[in-house]
Design a protein around this motif. Structure first.
Motif, mmCIF file in Angstrom:
data_model
loop_
_atom_site.group_PDB
_atom_site.id
_atom_site.type_symbol
_atom_site.label_atom_id
_atom_site.label_comp_id
_atom_site.label_asym_id
_atom_site.label_seq_id
_atom_site.Cartn_x
_atom_site.Cartn_y
_atom_site.Cartn_z
ATOM 1 N N ASP A 180 4.083 -2.713 -6.538
ATOM 2 C CA ASP A 180 3.093 -2.955 -5.479
ATOM 3 C C ASP A 180 2.451 -4.331 -5.633
ATOM 4 N N ASP A 235 -5.318 0.725 -5.150
ATOM 5 C CA ASP A 235 -4.609 0.573 -6.416
ATOM 6 C C ASP A 235 -5.424 1.161 -7.569
ATOM 7 N N ASN A 260 2.752 5.639 -6.149
ATOM 8 C CA ASN A 260 2.162 5.719 -7.485
ATOM 9 C C ASN A 260 1.217 6.913 -7.552
ATOM 10 N N ASN A 319 0.825 -1.214 0.000
ATOM 11 C CA ASN A 319 0.000 0.000 0.000
ATOM 12 C C ASN A 319 0.855 1.258 0.000
ATOM 13 N N ASP A 370 -4.415 4.364 -9.829
ATOM 14 C CA ASP A 370 -4.316 4.203 -11.285
ATOM 15 C C ASP A 370 -5.216 5.184 -12.028
ATOM 16 N N THR A 407 1.897 1.702 -3.537
ATOM 17 C CA THR A 407 0.742 2.203 -4.288
ATOM 18 C C THR A 407 0.538 3.692 -4.036
ATOM 19 N N CYS A 457 6.173 1.832 -9.829
ATOM 20 C CA CYS A 457 5.492 1.597 -8.547
ATOM 21 C C CYS A 457 4.294 0.672 -8.727
ATOM 22 N N ASP A 458 3.582 0.838 -9.834
ATOM 23 C CA ASP A 458 2.410 0.008 -10.097
ATOM 24 C C ASP A 458 2.803 -1.455 -10.262
#
Length: 239
Positions: free
Chosen positions: A48, A66, A15, A9, A70, A12, A44-45
């Protein structure tokens, strides 16, 4: 819960931070920095999900976080980058806001992905990170590349048309392979073939001393074309 369980997390959240910073730099007209931040967010995506599998730190909160991250990084940011590029090119009015549909369709894509159990190995439709990186690399390559390419990208209709096409691909039912290798998967040969194509693109780019942004742009363009061809042949064989 141990500290290790919070690592996915946290990544994320990085991100999301990169996406938010990218939006700020987009408003300031620094689209190159916004693209760098998008690339950092993409890393990072990947990390995670990798760390969640490694640490077995799955959670409902992590899944929702997430998707929210995104949406900002791979939905809002590329939409604003395309919009900003049109505004800077002197294009105003309704057409300059067409790229914002990518944000809307990215939200639909992410919501659909969370409830669609058919996408455990591969995707149905274009994944939001792929869409975003295609948009970001398109702008970056046009700004850093040849004037002839830049004139096409900065035209009045190119970005709106590309935006509509990508929006359709985001929510389409077209199968698109992921790069996650699974033992015994029939898609492994396709994945190897695609990786070889990307390697060839990267090698050619370095030999010809072309801007590195074209590696991402051409690789993702080939990815979409590759999947469309596979879907087309599969459709014909089913008849």
């Amino acid at each position: 819960m141990s500290i290790a369980k919070h690592i996915p997390n946290t990544i994320t959240s990085m991100n999301l931070l990169c996406g938010a910073l990218g939006v700020i730099f987009t408003f300031q007209g620094a689209l190159d920095i916004a693209f760098y931040l998008m690339l950092a967010a993409a890393v990072c995506d990947f990390l995670d999900g990798f760390s969640a599998r490694l640490l077995k730190a799955y959670s409902a909160i992590g899944k929702e976080l997430d998707s929210l991250a995104d949406l900002v990084t791979f939905g809002l940011l590329p939409s604003l980058m395309l919009h900003r590029r049109m505004i800077e090119g002197g294009i105003t009015g309704f057409t300059a806001y067409i790229p914002l549909i990518i944000c809307i369709f990215s939200a639909l894509r992410l919501a659909k992905f969370n409830v669609d159990e058919r996408q455990s190995e591969n995707f149905l439709g274009l994944a939001t990170p792929s869409c975003a990186l295609l948009c970001g690399s398109l702008i970056y390559s046009a700004d850093q590349g040849a004037a002839s390419i830049a004139s096409i990208v900065h035209g009045a209709y190119f970005i709106p048309v590309i935006s509509v096409i990508l929006a359709f691909l985001l929510i389409s039912e077209i199968p698109m392979f992921s790069l996650k290798f699974k033992k015994g998967s029939v898609y492994n040969r396709i994945r190897i073939c695609y990786i070889a194509i990307v390697a060839a693109i990267a090698l050619t780019t370095f030999i010809l001393k072309i801007n590195w942004g074209y590696i991402i742009l051409l690789s993702l363009t080939c990815y979409i074309a590759f999947n469309l061809l596979i879907a087309c042949f599969s459709f014909k064989s089913d008849k």
